[in-house]
Design an enzyme around this catalytic site. Structure first.
Site, PDB file in Angstrom:
ATOM      1  N   TYR A  22       0.984  -1.202   0.097  1.00 11.23           N
ATOM      2  CA  TYR A  22      -0.165   0.130  -0.016  1.00 11.23           C
ATOM      3  C   TYR A  22       0.817   1.328  -0.021  1.00 11.23           C
ATOM      4  CZ  TYR A  22      -3.645  -3.444   1.269  1.00 11.23           C
ATOM      5  OH  TYR A  22      -4.383  -4.357   1.383  1.00 11.23           O
ATOM      6  N   HIS A  77     -15.189  -7.390   0.010  1.00 15.74           N
ATOM      7  CA  HIS A  77     -15.377  -8.946  -0.155  1.00 15.74           C
ATOM      8  C   HIS A  77     -16.354  -9.933   0.397  1.00 15.74           C
ATOM      9  CE1 HIS A  77     -11.343  -8.020  -1.850  1.00 15.74           C
ATOM     10  NE2 HIS A  77     -10.733  -7.576  -0.647  1.00 15.74           N
ATOM     11  N   HIS A  97      -9.488   0.049  -5.261  1.00 15.27           N
ATOM     12  CA  HIS A  97      -8.371  -0.564  -4.633  1.00 15.27           C
ATOM     13  C   HIS A  97      -7.039  -0.156  -5.040  1.00 15.27           C
ATOM     14  CE1 HIS A  97     -11.632  -3.012  -2.905  1.00 15.27           C
ATOM     15  NE2 HIS A  97     -11.989  -3.065  -4.493  1.00 15.27           N
ATOM     16  N   SER A  99      -4.114  -1.918  -4.433  1.00 13.00           N
ATOM     17  CA  SER A  99      -3.485  -3.093  -5.003  1.00 13.00           C
ATOM     18  C   SER A  99      -4.468  -3.496  -5.916  1.00 13.00           C
ATOM     19  CB  SER A  99      -3.347  -4.022  -3.823  1.00 13.00           C
ATOM     20  OG  SER A  99      -4.608  -4.530  -3.204  1.00 13.00           O
TER      21      SER A  99
HETATM   22  C1  DQA Z   1      -7.702  -2.968  -0.545  1.00 16.90           C
HETATM   23  C2  DQA Z   1      -7.643  -4.217  -0.948  1.00 16.90           C
HETATM   24  C3  DQA Z   1      -8.454  -5.036   0.051  1.00 16.90           C
HETATM   25  O1  DQA Z   1      -8.440  -6.690  -0.263  1.00 16.90           O
HETATM   26  C4  DQA Z   1      -7.901  -5.057   1.348  1.00 16.90           C
HETATM   27  O2  DQA Z   1      -8.742  -5.890   2.392  1.00 16.90           O
HETATM   28  C5  DQA Z   1      -7.674  -3.579   1.888  1.00 16.90           C
HETATM   29  C6  DQA Z   1      -7.258  -2.574   0.884  1.00 16.90           C
HETATM   30  C7  DQA Z   1      -7.122  -2.084  -1.368  1.00 16.90           C
HETATM   31  O3  DQA Z   1      -6.931  -0.794  -1.460  1.00 16.90           O
HETATM   32  O4  DQA Z   1      -6.026  -2.686  -2.093  1.00 16.90           O
HETATM   33  O5  DQA Z   1      -7.971  -3.139   3.029  1.00 16.90           O
HETATM   34  O6  DQA Z   1      -9.078  -2.364  -0.804  1.00 16.90           O
END
Ligand code: DQA
Length: 138
Positions: A22, A77, A97, A99
């Protein structure tokens, strides 16, 4: 044009947790960048983060923004409550997201909110938010 940037569970730990995934900038740093991007384009934005699912639902229900940019974190999710909150309002929501969730653990491949969102931006780090903002501004 007013945008609400909504961040869910654990996003307050951005810049501290899993930096290789992140990045090392905090959520405040990222929010400042989004704000500057929007301001330069004549748009206003407001920010809200919560680790509580119901608070995020309330924000979605009560928002008077023209669009919502939502990184729901892990709620993405499995939160049918968030899905229903998004479906219950006319405000367009763009899922974000940082990632590339599809290149990660299998449980992250499923989003229960995508279906009720206008679109999804993922995998571009903090730029995912900027690209989502741009989608409202072009
Ligand atoms: C996220 C991806 C999610 O799977 C994870 O639980 C996060 C961050 C992202 O910004 O990549 O907390 O939303």
């Amino acid at each position: 044009m007013k945008l609400l940037i909504l961040n869910g569970v654990n996003l307050n730990m951005t810049g501290v947790r899993e930096k290789s995934v992140y990045g090392s900038e905090t959520l405040d740093d990222i929010n400042r960048e989004i704000e500057a991007f929007c301001k330069a384009r004549g748009a206003e934005c407001e920010f809200f983060q919560s680790n509580l699912e119901g608070e995020l639902c309330t924000q979605i229900q009560q928002s008077d923004a023209d669009g919502i940019i939502l990184n729901a974190g892990a709620f993405t999710h499995y939160s049918y409550a968030l899905r229903d909150a998004i479906a219950s309002v006319k405000t367009p929501v763009v899922e974000v997201h940082m990632s590339n969730v599809h290149a990660r653990e299998e449980f992250r491949h499923k989003s229960v909110i995508s279906e009720v969102c206008k679109g999804t931006v993922l995998g571009f780090g903090k730029k995912s938010y900027i690209l989502a903002a741009e989608s409202f501004l072009i």
